[in-house]
Motif scaffolding. Structure first.
Motif, PDB file in Angstrom:
ATOM      1  N   ALA A 383      -5.359   7.561   4.959  1.00  0.00           N
ATOM      2  CA  ALA A 383      -4.594   7.802   3.815  1.00  0.00           C
ATOM      3  C   ALA A 383      -4.814   7.404   1.975  1.00  0.00           C
ATOM      4  N   VAL A 384      -5.205   5.980   2.369  1.00  0.00           N
ATOM      5  CA  VAL A 384      -5.738   5.996   0.770  1.00  0.00           C
ATOM      6  C   VAL A 384      -6.551   6.742   0.363  1.00  0.00           C
ATOM      7  N   GLY A 387      -4.666  10.732   1.067  1.00  0.00           N
ATOM      8  CA  GLY A 387      -2.855  10.775   1.130  1.00  0.00           C
ATOM      9  C   GLY A 387      -1.701  11.224   2.336  1.00  0.00           C
ATOM     10  N   PHE A 388      -2.650  11.546   3.312  1.00  0.00           N
ATOM     11  CA  PHE A 388      -1.789  11.697   4.491  1.00  0.00           C
ATOM     12  C   PHE A 388      -2.757  10.565   5.588  1.00  0.00           C
ATOM     13  N   PRO A 389      -1.663  10.089   6.071  1.00  0.00           N
ATOM     14  CA  PRO A 389      -0.522   9.879   6.549  1.00  0.00           C
ATOM     15  C   PRO A 389       0.053   9.000   5.842  1.00  0.00           C
ATOM     16  N   PRO A 390       1.110  10.349   4.621  1.00  0.00           N
ATOM     17  CA  PRO A 390       2.252   9.502   3.223  1.00  0.00           C
ATOM     18  C   PRO A 390       2.546   7.925   3.426  1.00  0.00           C
ATOM     19  N   LYS A 391       2.863   7.878   4.658  1.00  0.00           N
ATOM     20  CA  LYS A 391       3.665   6.206   4.994  1.00  0.00           C
ATOM     21  C   LYS A 391       2.748   5.349   4.658  1.00  0.00           C
ATOM     22  N   PRO A 392       1.627   5.045   5.222  1.00  0.00           N
ATOM     23  CA  PRO A 392       0.473   3.816   4.328  1.00  0.00           C
ATOM     24  C   PRO A 392       0.627   4.198   3.734  1.00  0.00           C
ATOM     25  N   ALA A 393      -0.260   5.690   3.009  1.00  0.00           N
ATOM     26  CA  ALA A 393      -0.733   5.740   1.438  1.00  0.00           C
ATOM     27  C   ALA A 393       0.764   5.211   0.079  1.00  0.00           C
ATOM     28  N   ASN A 395       3.067   2.569   1.344  1.00  0.00           N
ATOM     29  CA  ASN A 395       3.339   1.649   1.767  1.00  0.00           C
ATOM     30  C   ASN A 395       1.651   0.555   0.629  1.00  0.00           C
ATOM     31  N   VAL A 396       0.791   1.063   0.412  1.00  0.00           N
ATOM     32  CA  VAL A 396      -0.449   0.793  -0.351  1.00  0.00           C
ATOM     33  C   VAL A 396      -0.263   0.732  -1.424  1.00  0.00           C
ATOM     34  N   ALA A 397       0.574   1.694  -1.622  1.00  0.00           N
ATOM     35  CA  ALA A 397       0.586   2.129  -3.878  1.00  0.00           C
ATOM     36  C   ALA A 397       1.817   1.210  -4.046  1.00  0.00           C
ATOM     37  N   ARG A 398       2.614   1.169  -2.840  1.00  0.00           N
ATOM     38  CA  ARG A 398       3.813   0.104  -2.970  1.00  0.00           C
ATOM     39  C   ARG A 398       3.096  -1.221  -3.359  1.00  0.00           C
ATOM     40  N   LEU A 399       1.712  -2.023  -2.497  1.00  0.00           N
ATOM     41  CA  LEU A 399       1.998  -3.399  -2.330  1.00  0.00           C
ATOM     42  C   LEU A 399       0.575  -3.247  -3.395  1.00  0.00           C
ATOM     43  N   ALA A 400      -0.738  -2.674  -3.880  1.00  0.00           N
ATOM     44  CA  ALA A 400      -1.260  -2.703  -4.947  1.00  0.00           C
ATOM     45  C   ALA A 400      -1.477  -1.317  -6.068  1.00  0.00           C
ATOM     46  N   PRO A 401       0.284  -1.503  -6.922  1.00  0.00           N
ATOM     47  CA  PRO A 401       0.741   0.382  -7.505  1.00  0.00           C
ATOM     48  C   PRO A 401      -0.828  -0.136  -8.447  1.00  0.00           C
ATOM     49  N   PRO A 548      -2.514  -8.394  -9.673  1.00  0.00           N
ATOM     50  CA  PRO A 548      -2.151  -6.854  -9.269  1.00  0.00           C
ATOM     51  C   PRO A 548      -1.144  -6.224  -7.587  1.00  0.00           C
ATOM     52  N   THR A 549      -1.566  -7.424  -6.796  1.00  0.00           N
ATOM     53  CA  THR A 549      -0.481  -7.400  -5.920  1.00  0.00           C
ATOM     54  C   THR A 549       0.099  -8.274  -5.824  1.00  0.00           C
ATOM     55  N   ASP A 550       0.458  -8.845  -7.075  1.00  0.00           N
ATOM     56  CA  ASP A 550       1.956 -10.219  -7.101  1.00  0.00           C
ATOM     57  C   ASP A 550       2.119 -10.180  -8.936  1.00  0.00           C
TER      58      ASP A 550
END
Length: 563
Positions: A383-384, A387-393, A395-401, A548-550
């Motif tokens: 996913a990273v 970009g597919f599946p989109p949901k895990p990708a 989530n990673v983008a949200r945690l480490a933008p 980056p993650t906090d």
């Protein structure tokens, strides 16, 4: 009264695990986690900071400091080992990897010492399986070798071992030297000279690594058990106990001369802490703890006989000391780490008495757990990358933008090979009805190794981004124009100071003297703020960088304005 031995083992059940397979498993487990990653927060990078200061000659070898701060543990040996490795390593080896080289060796020594300890414990008369009326029972050496394999697999499978055993800290040195002591106490009836030497090394190493009290407790208990166990004459048993007792007293004396005796124990907490420790034991020691409990139940009548049974009492004592250290130490998981080799030994002696249904339950649980874990790691990595599946990708983008994915053919190839090997092992285990003793632990150990390899290959860039301090520190130090002058650190942890000193190649000054410097790096939430501590100095905020993650973890650079 001597009760019947519960171990009923045929010769067909002690076929050895192929040496190449065991070696490959051990080498894979040791290497992945030390190679290719940055120093991680918090203990790992902080310990590296002290090693670097010693190697560069910036601090005393007997009282090392980092920007004026002493280490948070008393042991000096891990810092010495890392610093010596940095000094003698060639220039083409990076400092952080050079510092890890002694710890790679110590983890390998831990695995080897555990195997040989269980091998010699299984050769004790009280540990031998029941002799059959018409022959066919397991040969003693083959039986001992099979249990050694099983115990080593139980240690590798322990979930709590993975991360802590791959950190360059004093906790790994404590684990290594406690394993050497365990080996010495296990082999002393067979190899007195080697046991005496390694017993002293193990006890002294524990003391120099910050655990002198644990060293004395383990040494005294080992001496008592050695003097009361085995089928040797009373004189030889007494001699074995005296050897370990003298080694214990000698190591304690050296620790006293070096001023290492400090009482760092904390009072056990209340009910909530007991619950927390109970949960810690459940996951940290899986899957060894249920097998160890089964051992104590099935062998309960053999624990104390006319001659104490070393194969039960010795690992039990090491495990009880680790549990006691867990309740009086912080962090608790680091103390519990010392008991894993002994717990693996107890787990190994459950296998000769294990019911087929329980073994099948372990296999199925392990297969489902590690297969789902591996699939999850692969899905998130895909996913990273795509970009597919989109949901895990997402989530990673949200945690480490700010994370930018990258592809490494080498890491992908290693992860793919490990996954194929796991699939082949599952097929082998399901298609053949092997009756080897170690069969119930081959899947847990291989599954734990698979998960560790996948994390250290596919997820390594993400883990470095989240757990390394480099993504935050490297852009931060670019805000300092004059890097040749001193830089003060205010409200910073040892890990933050170590990372700033290394990645910025800066000379850091402790908080109490930070106002003497032209530049200060401070935590944005430090209380009281710099402007209140030194109100007469005119400080100007140059800029800041968040982790980056906090986003709440933000460091700020201040510059003293000219008057």
């Amino acid at each position: 009264m001597n009760h019947p031995n519960p171990a009923i083992v045929a010769q067909s059940a002690v076929r050895p695990l192929h040496r190449w397979a065991l070696w490959l498993l051990c080498v894979s487990y040791v290497i992945f986690g030390f190679v290719g990653r940055d120093p991680w927060r918090n203990s790992d990078v902080a310990a590296f900071g002290y090693m670097r200061e010693l190697a560069l000659g910036n601090t005393s070898w007997f009282s090392p400091t980092l920007a004026g701060l002493s280490p948070d543990i008393d042991g000096l040996l891990p810092y010495w080992l890392g610093a010596w490795a940095i000094r003698i390593a060639p220039d083409w080896i990076s400092m952080e990897f050079a510092a890890r080289l002694p710890f790679i060796v110590m983890l390998a020594l831990t695995l080897a010492a555990t195997w040989y300890s269980i091998y010699y414990l299984a050769r004790q008369p009280g540990a031998q399986p029941v002799a059959f009326a018409f022959g066919g029972e397991a040969y003693p050496l083959d039986y001992a070798r099979a249990l050694g394999d099983a115990g080593l697999l139980a240690l590798i499978a322990s979930l709590g071992l993975a991360q802590l055993s791959h950190e360059s800290t004093g906790y790994l040195t404590q684990l290594c030297f406690s394993s050497l002591l365990f080996f010495a106490a296990s082999t002393i009836p067979h190899r007195r000279g080697l046991s005496a030497a390694l017993g002293f090394v193990g006890l002294l190493g524990l003391s120099l690594s910050g655990a002198p009290t644990v060293s004395v407790l383990l040494g005294l208990g080992s001496a008592l058990i050695a003097s009361q166990s085995g089928m040797a004459s009373p004189a030889k048993r007494t001699e074995s106990g005296l050897i370990l007792l003298v080694a214990t007293l000698a190591a304690a004396g050296v620790a006293a001369l070096l001023g290492l005796w400090h009482v760092n124990a904390v009072a056990p907490g209340g009910f909530k802490e007991i619950q927390s420790n109970f949960r810690l034991v459940l996951w940290f020691c899986w899957p060894a703890w249920p097998l160890a409990l089964w051992t104590l139940w099935r062998w309960r009548r053999q624990i104390f006989t006319a001659q104490w049974n070393r194969h039960l009492l010795l690992p039990l004592w090491f495990w009880l000391v680790a549990l006691a250290a867990m309740t009086t130490s912080r962090p608790a998981d680091r103390a519990l780490l010392l008991g894993l080799p002994a717990l693996a030994a107890l787990a190994a002696f459950a296998l000769p008495t294990l019911r087929r249904s329980i073994a099948a339950l372990i296999d199925w649980f392990t297969l489902i757990f590690f297969s789902i874990s591996a699939i999850t790691i692969w899905v998130i990595w895909i996913a990273v990358q795509t970009g597919f599946p989109p949901k895990p990708a997402a989530n990673v983008a949200r945690l480490a933008p700010s994370f930018v994915p990258s592809f490494s053919a080498l890491e992908f190839g290693l992860a793919l090979c490990a996954t194929i090997a796991w699939c082949a092992l599952v097929w082998w285990r399901a298609s053949r009805n092997r009756d080897a003793l170690w069969k119930s632990l081959i899947l847990p150990a291989s599954g734990a190794t698979l998960g560790w390899i996948l994390l250290m290959t596919l997820w390594l860039p993400m883990l470095n981004h989240g757990r390394s301090m480099a993504p935050q520190i490297k852009p931060l130090v670019t805000l300092i124009e004059d890097k040749s002058s001193c830089v003060g650190g205010y409200g910073l942890s040892r890990a933050q100071i170590a990372a700033i000193s290394y990645y910025g190649n800066l000379t850091m000054v402790a908080s109490r003297n930070a106002d003497r410097c032209e530049w200060i790096i401070t935590d944005a939430d430090a209380t009281p703020p710099v402007t209140e501590v030194w109100p007469n100095a005119q400080w100007e905020e140059v800029g800041g960088v968040a982790r980056p993650t906090d986003r709440t973890d933000r460091l700020v650079v201040l510059h003293r304005r000219a008057r």
